[in-house]
Write a protein that holds these residues in place. Structure first.
Motif, PDB file in Angstrom:
ATOM      1  N   SER A 279       0.870  -5.803  -9.006  1.00  0.00           N
ATOM      2  CA  SER A 279       0.596  -4.405  -9.327  1.00  0.00           C
ATOM      3  C   SER A 279       1.470  -3.939 -10.485  1.00  0.00           C
ATOM      4  CB  SER A 279       0.852  -3.526  -8.100  1.00  0.00           C
ATOM      5  OG  SER A 279       0.685  -2.164  -8.397  1.00  0.00           O
TER       6      SER A 279
ATOM      7  N   LEU B 209       3.379   2.470 -12.405  1.00  0.00           N
ATOM      8  CA  LEU B 209       3.154   3.656 -13.210  1.00  0.00           C
ATOM      9  C   LEU B 209       4.494   4.083 -13.791  1.00  0.00           C
ATOM     10  CD1 LEU B 209       1.414   6.179 -14.059  1.00  0.00           C
ATOM     11  CD2 LEU B 209       2.142   7.197 -11.879  1.00  0.00           C
TER      12      LEU B 209
ATOM     13  N   LYS C  11      -1.466   9.810  -3.262  1.00  0.00           N
ATOM     14  CA  LYS C  11      -0.557  10.089  -2.157  1.00  0.00           C
ATOM     15  C   LYS C  11       0.869   9.717  -2.563  1.00  0.00           C
ATOM     16  CE  LYS C  11      -0.688   5.526   0.048  1.00  0.00           C
ATOM     17  NZ  LYS C  11      -0.618   4.821   1.342  1.00  0.00           N
TER      18      LYS C  11
ATOM     19  N   SER D  38      -2.449   9.634  -9.909  1.00  0.00           N
ATOM     20  CA  SER D  38      -2.681   8.193 -10.098  1.00  0.00           C
ATOM     21  C   SER D  38      -2.925   7.463  -8.782  1.00  0.00           C
ATOM     22  CB  SER D  38      -1.486   7.569 -10.823  1.00  0.00           C
ATOM     23  OG  SER D  38      -1.331   8.118 -12.105  1.00  0.00           O
ATOM     24  N   TYR D  39      -2.163   7.823  -7.744  1.00  0.00           N
ATOM     25  CA  TYR D  39      -2.221   7.077  -6.491  1.00  0.00           C
ATOM     26  C   TYR D  39      -2.881   7.841  -5.337  1.00  0.00           C
ATOM     27  CZ  TYR D  39       1.039   3.662  -8.526  1.00  0.00           C
ATOM     28  OH  TYR D  39       1.646   2.709  -9.317  1.00  0.00           O
TER      29      TYR D  39
ATOM     30  N   THR E 246       2.060  11.175 -10.421  1.00  0.00           N
ATOM     31  CA  THR E 246       2.090  10.204  -9.328  1.00  0.00           C
ATOM     32  C   THR E 246       0.935  10.430  -8.365  1.00  0.00           C
ATOM     33  OG1 THR E 246       4.516  10.030  -9.478  1.00  0.00           O
ATOM     34  CG2 THR E 246       3.480   9.297  -7.425  1.00  0.00           C
TER      35      THR E 246
ATOM     36  N   LEU F 244       3.620   0.101  -4.256  1.00  0.00           N
ATOM     37  CA  LEU F 244       3.011   0.657  -5.460  1.00  0.00           C
ATOM     38  C   LEU F 244       4.016   1.634  -6.046  1.00  0.00           C
ATOM     39  CD1 LEU F 244      -0.524   1.421  -3.972  1.00  0.00           C
ATOM     40  CD2 LEU F 244       0.154  -0.581  -5.324  1.00  0.00           C
TER      41      LEU F 244
ATOM     42  N   GLY G 190       0.781  -1.223   0.000  1.00  0.00           N
ATOM     43  CA  GLY G 190       0.000   0.000   0.000  1.00  0.00           C
ATOM     44  C   GLY G 190       0.813   1.274   0.000  1.00  0.00           C
ATOM     45  N   LYS G 191       2.136   1.181   0.116  1.00  0.00           N
ATOM     46  CA  LYS G 191       3.001   2.355   0.110  1.00  0.00           C
ATOM     47  C   LYS G 191       3.325   2.763  -1.328  1.00  0.00           C
ATOM     48  CE  LYS G 191       3.767   2.502   4.642  1.00  0.00           C
ATOM     49  NZ  LYS G 191       3.393   3.653   5.493  1.00  0.00           N
ATOM     50  N   VAL G 192       3.239   4.056  -1.603  1.00  0.00           N
ATOM     51  CA  VAL G 192       3.546   4.581  -2.928  1.00  0.00           C
ATOM     52  C   VAL G 192       4.988   5.072  -2.940  1.00  0.00           C
ATOM     53  CG1 VAL G 192       2.995   6.322  -4.657  1.00  0.00           C
ATOM     54  CG2 VAL G 192       1.163   5.226  -3.342  1.00  0.00           C
TER      55      VAL G 192
ATOM     56  N   ALA H 251       5.888   4.288  -8.811  1.00  0.00           N
ATOM     57  CA  ALA H 251       5.910   5.282  -9.878  1.00  0.00           C
ATOM     58  C   ALA H 251       7.364   5.371 -10.322  1.00  0.00           C
ATOM     59  CB  ALA H 251       5.415   6.631  -9.381  1.00  0.00           C
TER      60      ALA H 251
END
Length: 255
Positions: free
Chosen positions: A54, A57, A82, A79-80, A76, A30, A4-6, A32
């Protein structure tokens, strides 16, 4: 670990950035990913997707262009929604001492290695404060030790290290950590992109094996491991650090 971390990674199409992307993907992040080489970036994205369910991006952009930097961050967030972790990895290398480093080379090095880091971090900070996230900058042993033959590059990495320290103090009260990794010689394509011939590179690596007390140069995955550690909750009490990943070379006197 990073479910769950971007995570936004610059220079993700090769070398340390690519290895870092794959490592984060294997831990559920996740991603980018940004870089200038669309084909390479897509290849790395596919490798990341194989490690997780996943699809990363991908954002093509040139960090020396301010509008591209802004687009990378904006895309970023759009899309997400956060940003949890920023990895400032992109950079270039060029050789030259004070006698033969042109002002054009100096400007190019700083325009790639320092200015985009400042701008992207500045833009990312409000989002990182919201998530109590963190930043890892990819510096170099050349930021900690003096190397006369890579003057502009060494100066840029020293600037990056002090940027890390200053920003870490500014953001610590807001629960955002900021650290750097400082690799020694790592097997990537950065030397080839700086103009070093293949035969020269082979001889260079042989020499560098002896210059690192551990007896060899490093692999991109070993730097990625350090980056992932600093970005993780396991490093929750570490900020403002410049972590050498250099096989002990940071302690060696010139010879």
């Amino acid at each position: 670990m990073f479910s769950g971390k971007v995570v936004l990674i610059t220079g993700a199409s090769s070398g340390i950035g690519a290895a870092t992307a794959i490592s984060f993907a294997s831990k559920g992040a996740l991603l980018a990913l940004t870089g200038r080489n669309a084909i390479n970036l897509q290849n790395i994205a596919e490798k990341c997707e194989e490690k997780s369910n996943s699809k990363p991006l991908t954002i093509i952009g040139d960090l020396t262009i301010d509008s591209d930097v802004r687009n990378i961050l904006d895309t970023t967030i759009k899309s997400y929604g956060k940003l949890d972790i920023l990895i400032n990895n992109a950079g270039i290398l060029a050789s030259g001492s004070i006698e033969d480093t042109t002002i054009e080379q100096y400007d190019e090095i700083f325009a790639t290695n320092v200015r985009p880091v400042y701008l992207l971090t500045h833009l990312a900070v409000p989002h990182l404060i919201k998530t109590k996230g963190n930043i890892v900058n990819v510096s170099s042993l050349a930021g900690l030790r003096a190397f006369a033959v890579v003057l502009a590059y060494s100066m840029s990495k020293a600037a990056l290290d002090h940027f890390t320290r200053c920003v870490s103090l500014a953001l610590a009260p807001k629960h955002v950590r900021v650290n750097s990794v400082n690799p020694g010689v790592i097997i990537t394509d950065i030397h080839a992109r700086s103009g070093m011939l293949k035969t020269e590179y082979i001889e260079y690596l042989k020499k560098m094996n002896d210059m690192h007390p551990i007896g060899r140069v490093g692999e991109a995955e070993e730097v990625a491991n350090a980056i992932v550690f600093l970005a993780s909750d396991e490093a929750s009490f570490i900020t403002g650090e410049t972590l050498s990943v250099a096989g002990g070379r940071q302690h060696v006197c010139p010879r």
